[in-house]
Write a protein that holds these residues in place. Structure first.
Motif, mmCIF file in Angstrom:
data_model
loop_
_atom_site.group_PDB
_atom_site.id
_atom_site.type_symbol
_atom_site.label_atom_id
_atom_site.label_comp_id
_atom_site.label_asym_id
_atom_site.label_seq_id
_atom_site.Cartn_x
_atom_site.Cartn_y
_atom_site.Cartn_z
ATOM 1 N N GLY A 77 0.808 -1.214 0.000
ATOM 2 C CA GLY A 77 0.000 0.000 0.000
ATOM 3 C C GLY A 77 0.841 1.265 0.000
ATOM 4 N N GLU A 78 0.385 2.262 0.739
ATOM 5 C CA GLU A 78 1.071 3.548 0.844
ATOM 6 C C GLU A 78 1.524 3.760 2.293
ATOM 7 N N VAL A 79 2.787 4.090 2.461
ATOM 8 C CA VAL A 79 3.353 4.293 3.796
ATOM 9 C C VAL A 79 4.085 5.633 3.811
ATOM 10 N N GLU A 80 4.189 6.191 5.004
ATOM 11 C CA GLU A 80 4.864 7.477 5.181
ATOM 12 C C GLU A 80 5.870 7.376 6.316
ATOM 13 N N GLY A 81 6.914 8.175 6.196
ATOM 14 C CA GLY A 81 7.920 8.291 7.246
ATOM 15 C C GLY A 81 8.316 9.745 7.422
ATOM 16 N N GLN A 130 6.936 9.778 1.295
ATOM 17 C CA GLN A 130 5.745 8.996 0.981
ATOM 18 C C GLN A 130 6.115 7.928 -0.035
ATOM 19 N N LEU A 131 5.899 6.663 0.325
ATOM 20 C CA LEU A 131 6.176 5.533 -0.566
ATOM 21 C C LEU A 131 4.849 4.929 -1.002
ATOM 22 N N MET A 132 4.715 4.648 -2.304
ATOM 23 C CA MET A 132 3.469 4.150 -2.869
ATOM 24 C C MET A 132 3.739 2.899 -3.692
ATOM 25 N N PRO A 164 3.337 -4.338 -11.477
ATOM 26 C CA PRO A 164 4.579 -4.902 -12.037
ATOM 27 C C PRO A 164 5.013 -4.163 -13.293
ATOM 28 N N GLY A 165 6.317 -3.988 -13.429
ATOM 29 C CA GLY A 165 6.882 -3.298 -14.573
ATOM 30 C C GLY A 165 6.921 -1.792 -14.451
ATOM 31 N N PHE A 166 6.454 -1.234 -13.329
ATOM 32 C CA PHE A 166 6.450 0.217 -13.164
ATOM 33 C C PHE A 166 7.859 0.751 -12.981
ATOM 34 N N GLY A 167 8.691 0.016 -12.256
ATOM 35 C CA GLY A 167 10.058 0.461 -12.029
ATOM 36 C C GLY A 167 10.186 1.302 -10.770
ATOM 37 N N LEU A 168 11.355 1.871 -10.580
ATOM 38 C CA LEU A 168 11.646 2.721 -9.432
ATOM 39 C C LEU A 168 11.685 4.171 -9.896
ATOM 40 N N ARG A 169 10.600 4.905 -9.627
ATOM 41 C CA ARG A 169 10.512 6.303 -10.042
ATOM 42 C C ARG A 169 10.548 7.167 -8.786
ATOM 43 N N CYS A 170 11.742 7.503 -8.377
ATOM 44 C CA CYS A 170 11.951 8.271 -7.161
ATOM 45 C C CYS A 170 13.346 8.881 -7.238
ATOM 46 N N ALA A 230 7.795 7.327 -5.118
ATOM 47 C CA ALA A 230 8.070 8.028 -3.856
ATOM 48 C C ALA A 230 7.994 9.534 -4.079
ATOM 49 N N ARG A 231 7.565 10.234 -3.038
ATOM 50 C CA ARG A 231 7.498 11.687 -3.041
ATOM 51 C C ARG A 231 8.134 12.206 -1.764
ATOM 52 N N VAL A 232 8.848 13.323 -1.912
ATOM 53 C CA VAL A 232 9.425 14.036 -0.768
ATOM 54 C C VAL A 232 8.930 15.472 -0.871
ATOM 55 N N PRO A 233 7.724 15.748 -0.360
ATOM 56 C CA PRO A 233 7.115 17.064 -0.624
ATOM 57 C C PRO A 233 7.738 18.211 0.153
#
Length: 424
Positions: free
Chosen positions: A334-338, A346-348, A352-358, A376-379
């Protein structure tokens, strides 16, 4: 006084229209309009024609064979007819699709390193079975003479079963007693030490709580010692500076295991401290380590020499590796935050096949942990050191299906399809 309207000229032109004709406008982009696009050269092919769609599985009666007469006779010895009918009804209700989707061998970090059919008892993993024999009211500790006799008898029994590899011929004036260290340890641990009504009690029955199990192996033989010494010499030759010597002793890892880990230095900060002796420079290093299969660790070190500080940070990261929950061994649940200080990560989860977009810091951490699909987002603030700590915190605080089931008061099979699409 009235003003007469001028007469209309017969040769005058019609009035100019105020509304312009519609002209087809085109947006400023490179893609052609829908009407100008070419038709596909090849007709569409269905996935079923290409063999990408699984064929419907046969019913359970065709997939699983029926019980033979011999097997039914063996079941009748252990189960009642009502229980046998219940077993057959339960097997008929099993859907082959569920076995295909859920009956897979787990490869994440939380699984056991072996397949256990639960037929054998393991001293370390399994709970000690209860002794069903009735308690003897006359149980007592042995006297010194009885203890010596019990130890001697049990040792001679072990000596006959496992004789030493090389036994010297008896010489004049020498004793015939030539014990081995392994037999002495086993006799001291397994020899009976309690006396009952009908004689000595086995080692498992006693008045006290059972002790921790011990493993008696042949590690003290010369061949095994020589092989262990040779392996340690090879390990020391590969680690000539002794950087990982203490780490190998503490964790039991070999140099092959250490070299297979993905270790990356992410943050290097130079610090200058003003003292009465002048400016003293030091360096702060933050490194990560992972095996690429569900384990990740973060290590931090501070020192005045760059090379020594880098090694300390990497060793700390390897020592701090912990299992990271992974959904389908590829993404997060799911979606987790730290959040650490002013940094929020924020990690989402992604398909499959999306890759690492962060960003590159989270990219390196996900690759070291074995996560392949992630967004991932770092707002807010993007401090590098706090970003690493916040991303690690988010990975560790994921809600796995077991926690969701316990929180809702339901079974695990009830939350599989609702939260994770049935593939958990």
């Amino acid at each position: 006084m009235s003003v007469s309207r001028p007469a209309r000229c017969l040769f005058s032109h019609p009035p100019i229209p105020t509304v312009r004709p519609r002209v087809r406008c085109r947006n400023f982009h490179t893609s052609p309009n829908l009407c100008e696009r070419r038709r596909p050269r090849f007709p569409n092919i269905k996935a079923a024609d290409m063999g990408l769609v699984d064929k419907p599985m046969p019913p359970p009666q065709e997939l699983f064979r029926a019980y033979s007469e011999e097997e039914k006779a063996l079941l009748a010895k252990k189960y009642t007819p009502e229980q046998i009918r219940a077993i057959e009804a339960g097997e008929a209700a099993i859907r082959p699709e569920d076995l295909d989707r859920q009956g897979v061998v787990r490869t994440d970090a939380g699984t056991l390193p072996y397949l256990d059919d639960f037929r054998h008892y393991r001293n370390v993993v399994d709970k000690r079975p209860q002794d069903e024999t009735p308690e003897d009211p006359n149980t007592r500790f042995m006297t010194e003479e009885e203890l010596g006799r019990s130890f001697s008898d049990y040792f001679h029994k072990l000596d006959k079963e496992n004789p030493p590899p090389v036994r010297k011929p008896p010489q004049a004036g020498d004793q015939q007693f030539n014990p081995t260290r392994l037999n002495l340890l086993r006799a001291d641990y397994e020899a009976p030490s309690y006396m009952g009504t009908n004689g000595p009690l086995p080692a498992g029955q006693s008045l006290l709580a059972p002790a921790l199990p011990k493993d008696f192996s042949l590690d003290d033989t010369p061949a095994v010692k020589k092989e262990a010494a040779q392996e340690e010499d090879d390990e020391n030759a590969r680690d000539q500076l002794g950087v990982y010597k203490q780490l190998r002793k503490q964790t039991g890892l070999t140099m092959d295991d250490i070299m297979k880990l993905r270790v990356k230095t992410l943050v290097i900060n130079y610090v200058t401290n003003q003292t009465r002796l002048g400016k003293i420079q030091s360096v702060l290093v933050l490194a990560i380590a992972g095996n690429g299969n569900g384990r990740l660790g973060v290590g931090q070190a501070k020192g005045q020499e760059m090379e020594n500080t880098l090694n300390l940070a990497r060793i700390a990261a390897i020592r701090n590796m912990q299992p990271v929950p992974r959904y389908e061994d590829r993404t997060v649940y799911g979606e987790v935050e730290g959040k650490v200080s002013a940094v929020k990560v924020q990690l989402m989860a992604r398909p499959p096949g999306f890759g690492l977009r962060c960003q590159h810091i989270i990219f390196e951490m996900a690759r070291a942990a074995g996560i392949h699909d992630l967004a991932a987002r770092v707002p807010r603030s993007r401090n590098k050191m706090n970003t690493v700590k916040a991303a690690y915190q988010a990975l560790m605080k994921q809600r796995i299906p077991d926690e969701v089931a316990r929180g809702l008061g339901k079974k695990l099979v009830d939350v599989r399809k609702v939260y994770y699409g049935g593939r958990v």
